[in-house]
Design a protein around this motif. Structure first.
Motif, PDB file in Angstrom:
ATOM      1  N   TYR A  97       8.676 108.281  15.789  1.00 23.89           N
ATOM      2  CA  TYR A  97       7.957 109.516  15.465  1.00 23.89           C
ATOM      3  C   TYR A  97       6.997 109.280  14.295  1.00 23.89           C
ATOM      4  CZ  TYR A  97       7.039 114.010  13.275  1.00 23.89           C
ATOM      5  OH  TYR A  97       6.410 115.075  12.679  1.00 23.89           O
ATOM      6  N   PHE A  98       7.504 108.666  13.239  1.00 20.46           N
ATOM      7  CA  PHE A  98       6.661 108.444  12.057  1.00 20.46           C
ATOM      8  C   PHE A  98       5.503 107.504  12.375  1.00 20.46           C
ATOM      9  CE2 PHE A  98      10.518 109.770   9.526  1.00 20.46           C
ATOM     10  CZ  PHE A  98       9.930 110.906   9.006  1.00 20.46           C
ATOM     11  N   GLU A  99       5.735 106.509  13.215  1.00 23.47           N
ATOM     12  CA  GLU A  99       4.655 105.598  13.620  1.00 23.47           C
ATOM     13  C   GLU A  99       3.556 106.362  14.361  1.00 23.47           C
ATOM     14  OE1 GLU A  99       6.667 102.730  15.988  1.00 23.47           O
ATOM     15  OE2 GLU A  99       7.544 101.664  14.276  1.00 23.47           O
ATOM     16  N   ASP A 100       3.962 107.217  15.310  1.00 24.53           N
ATOM     17  CA  ASP A 100       2.986 107.987  16.095  1.00 24.53           C
ATOM     18  C   ASP A 100       2.211 108.954  15.219  1.00 24.53           C
ATOM     19  OD1 ASP A 100       3.828 106.687  18.376  1.00 24.53           O
ATOM     20  OD2 ASP A 100       5.114 108.315  19.074  1.00 24.53           O
ATOM     21  N   MET A 101       2.910 109.650  14.330  1.00 25.81           N
ATOM     22  CA  MET A 101       2.255 110.656  13.497  1.00 25.81           C
ATOM     23  C   MET A 101       1.284 110.022  12.500  1.00 25.81           C
ATOM     24  SD  MET A 101       3.098 113.474  14.698  1.00 25.81           S
ATOM     25  CE  MET A 101       3.714 113.056  16.336  1.00 25.81           C
ATOM     26  N   GLU A 102       1.631 108.847  12.001  1.00 27.67           N
ATOM     27  CA  GLU A 102       0.719 108.158  11.085  1.00 27.67           C
ATOM     28  C   GLU A 102      -0.585 107.815  11.799  1.00 27.67           C
ATOM     29  OE1 GLU A 102       0.583 104.308   8.054  1.00 27.67           O
ATOM     30  OE2 GLU A 102       2.353 104.660   9.291  1.00 27.67           O
ATOM     31  N   ARG A 103      -0.492 107.381  13.039  1.00 28.72           N
ATOM     32  CA  ARG A 103      -1.699 107.044  13.794  1.00 28.72           C
ATOM     33  C   ARG A 103      -2.558 108.287  14.050  1.00 28.72           C
ATOM     34  NH1 ARG A 103      -0.845 103.451  18.948  1.00 28.72           N
ATOM     35  NH2 ARG A 103      -3.122 103.306  18.708  1.00 28.72           N
ATOM     36  N   LEU A 104      -1.897 109.442  14.229  1.00 21.92           N
ATOM     37  CA  LEU A 104      -2.629 110.687  14.485  1.00 21.92           C
ATOM     38  C   LEU A 104      -3.128 111.349  13.202  1.00 21.92           C
ATOM     39  CD1 LEU A 104      -0.410 112.287  17.273  1.00 21.92           C
ATOM     40  CD2 LEU A 104      -2.741 111.429  17.557  1.00 21.92           C
ATOM     41  N   GLY A 105      -2.812 110.755  12.063  1.00 21.64           N
ATOM     42  CA  GLY A 105      -3.275 111.316  10.798  1.00 21.64           C
ATOM     43  C   GLY A 105      -2.492 112.525  10.341  1.00 21.64           C
ATOM     44  N   VAL A 106      -1.263 112.689  10.842  1.00 20.90           N
ATOM     45  CA  VAL A 106      -0.418 113.821  10.442  1.00 20.90           C
ATOM     46  C   VAL A 106       0.282 113.470   9.130  1.00 20.90           C
ATOM     47  CG1 VAL A 106       1.614 115.201  11.050  1.00 20.90           C
ATOM     48  CG2 VAL A 106      -0.075 114.621  12.807  1.00 20.90           C
ATOM     49  N   GLN A 107       0.044 114.295   8.121  1.00 18.74           N
ATOM     50  CA  GLN A 107       0.665 114.048   6.822  1.00 18.74           C
ATOM     51  C   GLN A 107       2.170 114.299   6.887  1.00 18.74           C
ATOM     52  OE1 GLN A 107      -1.536 116.730   4.240  1.00 18.74           O
ATOM     53  NE2 GLN A 107      -2.949 115.099   3.650  1.00 18.74           N
ATOM     54  N   LYS A 108       2.907 113.568   6.067  1.00 19.35           N
ATOM     55  CA  LYS A 108       4.356 113.740   6.062  1.00 19.35           C
ATOM     56  C   LYS A 108       4.738 115.092   5.471  1.00 19.35           C
ATOM     57  CE  LYS A 108       6.187 109.059   6.221  1.00 19.35           C
ATOM     58  NZ  LYS A 108       7.125 108.099   5.594  1.00 19.35           N
ATOM     59  N   ALA A 109       5.796 115.679   6.023  1.00 16.59           N
ATOM     60  CA  ALA A 109       6.340 116.914   5.467  1.00 16.59           C
ATOM     61  C   ALA A 109       6.959 116.614   4.108  1.00 16.59           C
ATOM     62  CB  ALA A 109       7.388 117.494   6.415  1.00 16.59           C
ATOM     63  N   ASP A 110       7.267 117.666   3.348  1.00 18.50           N
ATOM     64  CA  ASP A 110       7.912 117.478   2.053  1.00 18.50           C
ATOM     65  C   ASP A 110       9.357 117.033   2.214  1.00 18.50           C
ATOM     66  OD1 ASP A 110       5.780 118.301   0.145  1.00 18.50           O
ATOM     67  OD2 ASP A 110       5.889 120.142   1.302  1.00 18.50           O
ATOM     68  N   ALA A 111       9.969 117.381   3.330  1.00 20.29           N
ATOM     69  CA  ALA A 111      11.337 116.929   3.619  1.00 20.29           C
ATOM     70  C   ALA A 111      11.580 117.043   5.116  1.00 20.29           C
ATOM     71  CB  ALA A 111      12.365 117.755   2.848  1.00 20.29           C
ATOM     72  N   TYR A 112      12.469 116.183   5.603  1.00 16.45           N
ATOM     73  CA  TYR A 112      12.859 116.188   7.016  1.00 16.45           C
ATOM     74  C   TYR A 112      14.378 116.305   7.123  1.00 16.45           C
ATOM     75  CZ  TYR A 112       8.169 114.418   8.144  1.00 16.45           C
ATOM     76  OH  TYR A 112       6.819 114.263   8.281  1.00 16.45           O
ATOM     77  N   PRO A 113      14.912 117.511   6.926  1.00 16.43           N
ATOM     78  CA  PRO A 113      16.367 117.655   7.043  1.00 16.43           C
ATOM     79  C   PRO A 113      16.850 117.374   8.467  1.00 16.43           C
ATOM     80  CG  PRO A 113      15.298 119.802   6.934  1.00 16.43           C
ATOM     81  CD  PRO A 113      14.244 118.784   6.652  1.00 16.43           C
ATOM     82  N   ARG A 114      18.056 116.879   8.573  1.00 14.55           N
ATOM     83  CA  ARG A 114      18.652 116.598   9.881  1.00 14.55           C
ATOM     84  C   ARG A 114      19.898 117.455  10.068  1.00 14.55           C
ATOM     85  NH1 ARG A 114      18.596 109.991  10.486  1.00 14.55           N
ATOM     86  NH2 ARG A 114      16.682 109.587   9.283  1.00 14.55           N
ATOM     87  N   ALA A 115      20.193 117.766  11.300  1.00 17.90           N
ATOM     88  CA  ALA A 115      21.375 118.582  11.591  1.00 17.90           C
ATOM     89  C   ALA A 115      22.643 117.917  11.055  1.00 17.90           C
ATOM     90  CB  ALA A 115      21.491 118.809  13.100  1.00 17.90           C
ATOM     91  N   THR A 116      22.761 116.593  11.250  1.00 21.67           N
ATOM     92  CA  THR A 116      23.992 115.911  10.834  1.00 21.67           C
ATOM     93  C   THR A 116      24.120 115.811   9.321  1.00 21.67           C
ATOM     94  OG1 THR A 116      22.913 113.743  11.034  1.00 21.67           O
ATOM     95  CG2 THR A 116      24.137 114.551  12.954  1.00 21.67           C
ATOM     96  N   HIS A 117      23.035 116.057   8.584  1.00 24.18           N
ATOM     97  CA  HIS A 117      23.075 116.032   7.121  1.00 24.18           C
ATOM     98  C   HIS A 117      23.266 117.436   6.538  1.00 24.18           C
ATOM     99  CE1 HIS A 117      20.531 112.045   7.030  1.00 24.18           C
ATOM    100  NE2 HIS A 117      21.656 111.935   7.692  1.00 24.18           N
ATOM    101  N   THR A 118      23.393 118.435   7.410  1.00 30.31           N
ATOM    102  CA  THR A 118      23.451 119.831   6.953  1.00 30.31           C
ATOM    103  C   THR A 118      24.744 120.500   7.424  1.00 30.31           C
ATOM    104  OG1 THR A 118      21.049 119.809   7.368  1.00 30.31           O
ATOM    105  CG2 THR A 118      21.969 121.892   6.687  1.00 30.31           C
TER     106      THR A 118
END
Length: 482
Positions: A97-118
């Motif tokens: 996902y991060f590889e694809d978004m970097e190519r599309l110029g999508v800036q990273k979110a401030d945080a990426y919470p995950r269900a298993t971490h919550t």
């Protein structure tokens, strides 16, 4: 003009105001990480990336959170098929996902919470709902009692009495599970463990969270009880976002979000994208053929709430459009030394900025903003052509530098950036956009005069230069570099 947005909750455009002055709390329902991202994900991620950028352009301090659903039946099924673990599948596709978004110029979110971490926050929320009478335990499962939440259906407009059995989202309920529920429309907030599946200890026994409760808990943990903007694809309005509202607002007594924004769906060649139809395209497959910036441009040329159709012709037209914008964005790098550009901090040209803002302030009308960019880019391209062929320009260099600076600034708001390496990589004897369009006009005139031999000669000449023409209805011709 004041920024107005279409609020799915109220079904109308509303002036945009924030809970806290100058600050925006924004949450995007992210992807379930069981496969590579597809065109639908590209549209969703690009649209909300640009909305975030535009709010920052307006001076807001934006906190942008996007989750990953890293436990789900689809992830578990893939793990079984590949004889690996849920964690291994999730990590692999999060990295992709991060590889694809970097190519599309999508800036990273401030945080990426995950269900298993919550999980602590999820279990705490389920316990609160149970204590308040909005949820009930049943043989290891916990279900949300939709009849207890009187406003249920306010986002989607659906009436509770019309809902069909099994309206719990992604889970196909077996008869034994359906029998555990008080009402067919009730949905699971905690699911008891199944043999061979990951499970966590809880007050209701070993199990895992339901899909909808995950986002409610992640929003609350990262942004608080009420946020400014909740976004996602229109396919999430029901049941996912409807159920999020029911869970969060029952627990807190506060609105979950002031504004609900949803982007339209993606079609491919007029049909819904699906693997069964053979028209399922991943982002990385698309980017093997198309410049990432042309993909961004294509997506931004349609209004975000409307469906968009990926076709070869539309992508070719977007590629053509990106060539025009790219020439404008590279203008100063190519001609700045000749024109004596100073490179100091410049003033933006107010007339363009005002028109850009007026367009986009109307419910994020990025297509209207792009029209302003194209106007500047075409002017710069014309001046660049004059400079190359006549040695001078019609407009003085000071104005040209401000135009170029304004174009680059406004383009960056939309996440559009040209690659300066193009200036070195393009062959010196290759045709530039102006020359190509001149030949296309000559071919058009030849066809008008029924001189088809000349028309074919021009097409063949362009083809030898790697330029592919696409004749469209109404006498229009688009082109792209093959």
């Amino acid at each position: 003009m004041t920024l107005t947005v279409y609020n799915t909750l109220t079904r109308k455009k509303e002036p945009f105001t924030t809970i806290e002055e100058g600050k925006v709390k924004m949450y995007c329902c992210g992807i379930t990480v069981y496969d590579y991202c597809h065109l639908g994900h590209a549209r969703t991620c690009i649209i909300w990336d640009v909305v975030r950028r535009y709010l920052q352009w307006h001076g807001y301090n934006v906190t942008y959170i996007q989750n990953f659903t890293d436990i789900d039946d689809k992830i578990l099924n893939r793990a079984r098929k590949e004889k690996t673990t849920m964690e291994a599948v999730s990590e692999r596709f999060i990295e992709a996902y991060f590889e694809d978004m970097e190519r599309l110029g999508v800036q990273k979110a401030d945080a990426y919470p995950r269900a298993t971490h919550t999980l602590n926050g999820i279990q705490r929320l389920v316990s609160e709902l149970e204590a308040k009478g909005y949820a009930y335990a049943s043989n290891g499962d916990v279900y949300y009692n939709v009849h207890q939440f009187k406003p249920y259906g306010k986002l989607s407009g659906r009436k509770l009495e019309d809902l069909q059995a099994g309206a719990s989202g992604r889970v196909n309920l077996e008869d034994s599970e359906a029998s555990k529920k008080k009402d067919p429309a009730d949905f699971a907030v905690w699911k008891s463990a199944k043999p061979g599946e990951p499970a966590w200890d809880s007050p209701w026994g070993k199990g895992r969270p339901g899909w909808h409760i995950e986002c409610s808990a992640m929003v609350r943990e990262r942004l608080g009880e009420t946020i400014d903007i909740h976004v996602g694809g229109s396919d999430l309005i029901f049941p996912h976002h409807e159920n999020e509202i029911a869970q969060s607002e029952a627990a807190t007594g506060q609105p979950l979000a002031r504004y609900w924004l949803h982007n339209g769906m993606v079609k491919v060649g007029g049909e819904k994208m699906s693997k069964s139809l053979g028209n399922f395209t991943t982002i990385r497959e698309l980017l093997e053929k198309i410049d990432p910036m042309a993909v961004r441009l294509f997506i931004l040329q349609a209004h975000y709430r409307k469906p968009v159709d990926f076709t070869d012709e539309a992508l070719a037209a977007a590629t053509n459009g990106w060539q025009t914008l790219s020439e404008g964005l590279l203008f100063g790098f190519q001609h700045g030394t000749t024109l004596g550009f100073k490179g100091d901090m410049l003033e933006l040209l107010p007339k363009f900025v005002k028109r850009f803002n007026n367009a986009v302030d109307d419910d994020f009308n990025f297509a209207g903003g792009l029209a302003v960019l194209f106007e500047i880019a075409k002017e710069l391209r014309k001046e660049g052509n004059l400079l190359v062929h006549q040695g001078n320009t019609e407009t003085n260099s000071e104005i040209l530098e401000k135009q170029w600076y304004t174009l680059r600034t406004l383009a960056s708001v939309l996440g559009l950036e040209a690659d300066r390496n193009q200036l070195q990589s393009e062959p010196s004897d290759g045709l530039n956009d102006t020359a190509i369009e001149t030949l296309i006009e000559q071919r058009k005139e030849a066809r008008k005069n029924k001189n088809f031999a000349e028309s074919d000669r021009i097409r063949d000449e362009l083809k030898e230069q790697g330029i592919i023409l696409v004749d469209q209805p109404g006498g229009l011709t688009s082109w792209h570099r093959g």
